[in-house]
Structure formats: C-alpha cells, structure tokens
Design a protein around this motif. Structure first.
Motif, PDB file in Angstrom:
ATOM      1  N   TYR A 302     -30.191   5.478 -34.179  1.00  0.00           N
ATOM      2  CA  TYR A 302     -30.920   4.670 -35.167  1.00  0.00           C
ATOM      3  C   TYR A 302     -31.271   5.535 -36.368  1.00  0.00           C
ATOM      4  CZ  TYR A 302     -35.098   2.381 -37.162  1.00  0.00           C
ATOM      5  OH  TYR A 302     -36.033   1.829 -38.004  1.00  0.00           O
ATOM      6  N   ILE A 303     -30.831   5.096 -37.557  1.00  0.00           N
ATOM      7  CA  ILE A 303     -31.104   5.840 -38.788  1.00  0.00           C
ATOM      8  C   ILE A 303     -32.167   5.107 -39.596  1.00  0.00           C
ATOM      9  CG2 ILE A 303     -30.127   6.698 -40.950  1.00  0.00           C
ATOM     10  CD1 ILE A 303     -27.433   6.866 -39.548  1.00  0.00           C
ATOM     11  N   THR A 304     -33.136   5.841 -40.094  1.00  0.00           N
ATOM     12  CA  THR A 304     -34.176   5.265 -40.934  1.00  0.00           C
ATOM     13  C   THR A 304     -34.656   6.326 -41.912  1.00  0.00           C
ATOM     14  OG1 THR A 304     -36.261   4.008 -40.901  1.00  0.00           O
ATOM     15  CG2 THR A 304     -36.085   5.889 -39.399  1.00  0.00           C
ATOM     16  N   VAL A 305     -35.554   5.944 -42.791  1.00  0.00           N
ATOM     17  CA  VAL A 305     -36.085   6.885 -43.779  1.00  0.00           C
ATOM     18  C   VAL A 305     -37.580   7.085 -43.553  1.00  0.00           C
ATOM     19  CG1 VAL A 305     -34.364   6.467 -45.573  1.00  0.00           C
ATOM     20  CG2 VAL A 305     -36.358   4.982 -45.430  1.00  0.00           C
ATOM     21  N   VAL A 306     -38.031   8.319 -43.751  1.00  0.00           N
ATOM     22  CA  VAL A 306     -39.451   8.659 -43.630  1.00  0.00           C
ATOM     23  C   VAL A 306     -39.850   9.474 -44.841  1.00  0.00           C
ATOM     24  CG1 VAL A 306     -39.443   8.619 -41.108  1.00  0.00           C
ATOM     25  CG2 VAL A 306     -38.914  10.750 -42.308  1.00  0.00           C
ATOM     26  N   SER A 307     -41.127   9.676 -44.994  1.00  0.00           N
ATOM     27  CA  SER A 307     -41.637  10.463 -46.120  1.00  0.00           C
ATOM     28  C   SER A 307     -41.112  11.890 -46.061  1.00  0.00           C
ATOM     29  CB  SER A 307     -43.169  10.462 -46.100  1.00  0.00           C
ATOM     30  OG  SER A 307     -43.675  11.361 -47.066  1.00  0.00           O
ATOM     31  N   ILE A 308     -40.862  12.462 -47.228  1.00  0.00           N
ATOM     32  CA  ILE A 308     -40.362  13.831 -47.303  1.00  0.00           C
ATOM     33  C   ILE A 308     -41.361  14.815 -46.721  1.00  0.00           C
ATOM     34  CG2 ILE A 308     -41.297  14.430 -49.570  1.00  0.00           C
ATOM     35  CD1 ILE A 308     -37.725  15.151 -48.393  1.00  0.00           C
ATOM     36  N   SER A 309     -42.631  14.408 -46.672  1.00  0.00           N
ATOM     37  CA  SER A 309     -43.665  15.283 -46.113  1.00  0.00           C
ATOM     38  C   SER A 309     -43.509  15.477 -44.604  1.00  0.00           C
ATOM     39  CB  SER A 309     -45.056  14.717 -46.414  1.00  0.00           C
ATOM     40  OG  SER A 309     -45.220  13.432 -45.838  1.00  0.00           O
TER      41      SER A 309
END
Length: 678
Positions: A302-309
């Motif tokens: 599963y691919i998703t995006v999260v905060s760069i922090s």
C-alpha cells in the motif's frame, strides 16, 4: 464553460429537443481520439481538463426535468459499469432526433415506442454473432510477455474506424521517479475475488514499477471466480424475422463460422491482446491496469503520502515488523460513531467545569498514547480524520499515525495482519492488534523539492496482503482528473470482460451490424408488407395493423439513422475524414457490400480478419502482429443502448401525456411560447 446553444422550437417536442441539445455537447468524446474540454469555475476561476461525459454533465446546468433525467441515466450507467457513458449520451441525442422526425412525419407515439423498442431488441439479438469468447487468458501469463504499450503497437480501430498517425493519440507514460515535481494521485485496488458488479470494489492505489514473470494459480482463480459465461436471454424476436445464424457455439465456448469455406475459429486467449483491444487509446492507463492485475497476489503493498516531517521516523521503523491498530472512524477527541445520540439531560464533568477544549484534547491524546505504548503499537491506520496534536505526540514517541485510509485498504490490512478494526481506542485489546507490517520510503525526493511539496511517499507491506497501489502523476494539475477517469475506465472494461468471459468485436463493428440489420428489416417491411410482424398483430385492431404496415419502415429507418450518425461521428472524430458526410459515404460503401454479401455478420468477420486489406489507411503498418484487434465489453455497451432509448421514449411519452386532451388548434403560437413542457 460556454455551452453550445440551440434554438428550441416550442411548437415541436421540447423534451426531445432539449435532450438533443444536451447530447450535442459531448459528441467530441466519442471514440478513442477524444477532444478534451476545459471546464472553468466561474467563482474561483480554476480550470480542469475533462474528456468524459460524467465530468461534463457535472459541470452543466441540468436543473430542468429533462436534464435531471439525463443526469440520472448517465450516473446509473457510470455507477454500475464505469464505461459506456459517451455512447449513451450520443445515442440519446441521435434517437431523440429520430423520434422527433417520426413525430414530424405523423407517426403515432405508441407506434414509435413499440417499433423502436423491438428494433433495438432485434439489433441486440443480431450482434450476439459478433461476440468473442475469452478462453484461458491467464495461461499465457507464465511467460514474460506483458502489456508493452504504444511503443509496440500501432493503433487501428478496425475495420470501420482507423486512427492515423499524428493525431496525438499515443502518449508517453510519466516517469514515476519524478513524483516530487508532479501532481500526484494515489488509488488502491483490493484483490478480493470478483463476485461484485463493482470493479475490484475499491477506491484504491497502484504500483506500476514492479514486474513478475509468473502468475500464481490464486490470481487466475480469483479473477475468474463466478465468471461463467452467461447465455443471452434473447433467442428470437417476436416482431422481426431474422436471417439464418451462421455461427455456432462449440462446447468450449468458441465460436465457429459455418460456411462453404474452411471454418474459422475466433476466440481471445491472450491477456495482453485483450488489454490492448480494450484500451481504446488509453494505453498508459491500461498498462497500469495490466501491472495491477499481475501484482494482485504478489504482496505489492500500500502506497500513500505522509508529511515530510515523518521521514526520520519512517527510516527508523523500516526493515522491521511492527504492530498495527485499525480505527474505522475519526481518531479525534470529539468523534462519536454513527448513530450515537447524546442525551440532553446529562452533562459531563468537563462541560460543567467549563474546561477548555485544548485541555480536554490533551488528556485524550495522553490516554491514546498510553494505549499504544501498552500494546507496543507503532502504526495506526484511521479511516477518517486524525487529530494533529495526536500525530505530533505519536511522532515524538516513534509511532506513525495515518488518516483518511480507504475502507478497502483497511479491510485488506485487517485480513493480512490479523487486526480487528475498532471505533475507539478504548476498545483496543491484544486481540485487536495486528502484526507483521513493514514500512519504508517508496521514492526518495530530491532535497530541493522536499521543502516545496512537504510530503513523501511511503509503502506499507505485510505478508499475504491482497492490495495493489496505482500512482498517477502529471506535470499539469488540470490533467489529473482525466488521467484518473481514463484509468478507472480501462480497469472496469477489463473487469467486465473477465467477468463475462466474452467481448464484442470493437471499432464500430457491432454498431455497423445494427445499421445493416435495420436496413434489411426496412427493405423487408417495404417489399413484403407486414409479413415480418404478423405474429405481433393477430390480436390487434385493423387500424393498428394498417398503421404498423404504413409506419414501420419509417420508424426503423429513423432508428437506423441514429446508428449512422453514431458511426459517422466516430469516424469524423479520428480526423481521418474531412467531414461527417465523407465519413457517411465510407459507411454506405460498406453497407452496400454487406448487403450484397448476403450475410452482414459474416462480412464483418471477414473484413475484421483482413488486417492488411485495402480498407486500412496507408499510414498504418501492414504487419499483422502490430495491428491488434479492438474489443468492446458486452453488457455495458448493450445497457448503454437500452438506457439511451428508454430515456428518449420516456421523455417522448411524458410530454405526450401532459398535453393529452388539448386540441392543437386551441394553442396558438403566442400561447405556445409560454407553455413549458415537463
């Protein structure tokens, strides 16, 4: 958006005119070479590029009764099949004009309804001969052959529609390594066995960069589950005679042509051939669908995006199995499940003491963190929104919290990790916690781009997860909606083809056969009187019998004109012809040949087989392996036809019922200007 205007003649049927006007706006969407439209928001002045009927109608003013009926018909088609809406919209316009022409010629409404309905049923019965069985397409997946896209195949929508070079149809796939500088959309596909009319039943996400040389038996069994080829319920028409069927179905489902010559066997037994045939110009999108199919049982993740922090946290957690908790709602302090009703007579202590909201949330986040620490949980997936304060505190304690996760993704992780979804963190116990999940960075982002986008893509994996992720990227934000729509259309086409285990010959073949068949019926009606429908009229009055004899050829001819307009527009949209008139001349040439052959269906098959015949344009390769067949899905196409005609006949009859009892002479031209139908 400035919509094409059309003068409505209120002395004629307003409802049908309105349908024709609405349908005219989407004629450029017909066929694989679509002319896109820019939709501009009048309030915020933002624009989006669209090339689908659904997006077009969402942007138009459809507040009228006719507009609402059209919108409902298109939405019903899209919600069920996710394909066929452009065909539906165009035929609504074409057959509205046909019905209006019948009215103008004095045909009674009841006869328009009955003859058009039976005419379409007869066409549906006739095109069964152009169905191609799908046979063991997954057997070829053990080889290394994959969908190679437009670099390998030239595109010919054969035999009645050709796409010349230089039309801009072939597009390069975006480089997924440049995610940092492009607009990003992520969708997940759950690998559940196909038992639902919904495609893969998800809103999910796709990985397009993995390859596999072998296909597990489970993949074949899953995608072919509950996909037995269904027999057509139409065996004969009550009203129209039919020419002898020259095709028989063999025990293995293969169609065999009966003729004096050597029988020819037609079937599709190659997945790549099927995918290319169903791509209809959407090569890059179908390539993603192909890879999603091959990866469904390959533990793609599963691919998703999260905060760069969260980058530092991800790097610390990667390469080790972690425990997970799944929350099926919002992960916020004030969230209550659906159906929860707070009693008005009870006040909590915090309210009576007027404790501020931030203090209440702080206590709640501390409690949630204690639960996570107690059960050694480092990953939380929530289907709804997540408290920003909770995310901060969990990050500080080396725990990753991800919100807005699709429901199908949650279900896939629950089954693979052994987790049980909960509504509140207070429900978490040892039996609810899943294990064996791994997290890692999916794509590294250049340092100069990290600050600009403030997010990073990650991948979550666990053994046995039935999930594939598709990542769509584009350097132009306005293109994302079109790319998303094209991907799902291709995915659903493949789904329906695999589910039904059959497809139609594409490229206008079935529509051409419908047109040829109706012309034959018209000639039969003219030459033989009403012999073709004597069985229909044995209980009817002599007036009705004489009316049918008189008007039946007229109605059938108008219905056929709708198919002719469809094919002419299809050809004209490819830029192969300078006008629809020229395209119509090309169609008439083939119609005459089909009639002279004595069997239009055999003529279509023969033309379809002559890939290097003179019907092809000179700029298309004559190498047989480079000219793939074009296919259409069966049920979605037929249902688009039915819905289009049903809508036209509904509007036709509704307007007629409204004015029932009024003498036409009582309505003068001045009064009719203020008379609003529907």
């Amino acid at each position: 958006m400035v919509m094409a205007c059309r003068v409505i003649n209120k002395r004629r049927h307003m409802g049908l005119q309105q349908l024709s006007s609405f349908a005219e706006t989407g004629r450029t969407f017909l066929g694989p070479v679509k002319s896109s439209k820019f939709i501009i928001d009048e309030e915020c002045h933002e624009s989006v590029l669209i090339s689908s009927t659904v997006r077009l109608l969402e942007s138009l003013d459809l507040t009228s009764a006719v507009g609402q009926l059209l919108s409902e018909a298109v939405q019903a088609q899209n919600n069920t099949y996710r394909t066929g809406t452009s065909t539906l919209l165009f035929l609504v316009g074409a057959w509205s004009s046909a019905a209006e022409e019948c009215l103008h010629l004095g045909v009674p409404i009841s006869l328009i309804v009955s003859v058009m309905s039976e005419g379409l049923n007869s066409c549906i019965e006739e095109v069964v001969s152009l169905q191609v069985p799908i046979h063991n397409v997954f057997d070829c997946m053990v080889n290394t052959k994959t969908f190679s896209g437009p670099e390998t195949f030239s595109v010919s929508v054969y035999p009645f529609l050709q796409i010349p070079s230089g039309t801009g149809l072939i597009q390069k796939e975006c480089d997924l390594k440049d995610v940092a500088s492009q607009s990003l959309a992520i969708y997940s596909l759950s690998g559940r066995p196909v038992k639902s009319p919904q495609l893969f039943r998800s809103q999910a996400k796709v990985e397009a960069d993995e390859n596999t040389s072998q296909t597990p038996q489970t993949l074949k069994n899953s995608l072919l589950a509950d996909t037995r080829c269904r027999k057509s319920v139409l065996t004969h028409s009550r009203h129209f005679s039919r020419t002898g069927n020259q095709w028989i179905s063999k025990p293995d489902g293969v169609l065999e042509q009966l003729s004096a010559a050597t029988p020819k066997i037609y079937r599709c037994d190659d997945l790549v051939e099927l995918e290319v045939g169903l791509s209809h110009g959407g090569h890059s999108s179908m390539k993603l669908v192909d890879e999603a199919v091959r990866l469904q049982y390959q533990n793609a993740g599963y691919i998703t995006v999260v905060s760069i922090s969260s980058t530092a946290l991800i790097k610390e957690l990667q390469n080790q199995p972690i425990r997970v908790v799944l929350v099926e709602g919002d992960l916020t302090e004030n969230y209550r499940h659906l159906g929860f009703n707070k009693s008005a007579s009870i006040k909590t202590v915090s309210e009576s003491m007027k404790v501020q909201q931030d203090g209440s949330e702080e206590l709640w986040t501390d409690h949630v963190l204690q639960v996570l620490i107690k059960f050694n949980v480092n990953l939380v997936l929530a289907q709804g929104n997540v408290s920003e304060r909770l995310i901060e505190k969990c990050t500080d304690s080396k725990r990753l919290v991800i919100g807005s996760v699709n429901g199908n993704v949650m279900q896939a992780f629950a089954e693979a990790s052994g987790a049980v979804q909960v509504a509140y963190m207070t429900q978490v116990n040892e039996n609810c916690v899943g294990s064996g999940v791994c997290v890692t960075i999916w794509r590294s982002i250049p340092f100069d781009a990290a600050d600009r986008i403030n997010r990073t893509a990650i991948i979550l994996k666990t053994e046995g997860i039935n999930l594939v992720t598709v990542v769509l990227t584009s350097p132009v934000t306005a293109q994302m909606q079109t790319k998303e729509d094209t991907f799902w259309t291709c995915a659903y086409r493949l789904y329906h083809a695999l589910k039904e285990q059959k497809v139609f010959l594409g490229g206008g073949a079935v529509e051409f056969l419908c047109l040829s068949h109706l012309q034959i019926l018209v000639e039969q009606s003219v030459n033989k009187g009403n012999q073709g429908c004597s069985g229909w009229l044995h209980n009817t009055s002599s007036w009705l019998a004489s009316s049918v004899t008189q008007y039946r050829p007229t109605v059938l001819k108008c219905l056929a004109n709708g198919w002719h307009r469809y094919l002419s527009t299809l050809l004209y949209n490819t830029a192969s012809y300078s006008s629809e008139f020229e395209a119509g001349t090309f169609i008439q040439h083939h119609l005459q040949n089909a009639t002279d052959s004595g069997s239009p269906s055999s003529y279509v098959w023969n033309e379809y087989s002559k890939l290097n015949g003179g019907i092809l344009n000179s700029d298309i390769s004559d190498k047989l392996e480079q000219i793939p067949r074009v296919y259409d899905v069966v049920t979605p196409k037929i249902e688009a036809w039915r819905r289009a005609l049903d809508l036209v006949l509904l509007v036709l009859q509704t307007d007629s019922e409204i004015i029932t009892g009024l003498e036409q002479m009582q309505i003068n031209s001045q009064e009719s200007e203020g008379f609003l139908f529907l």
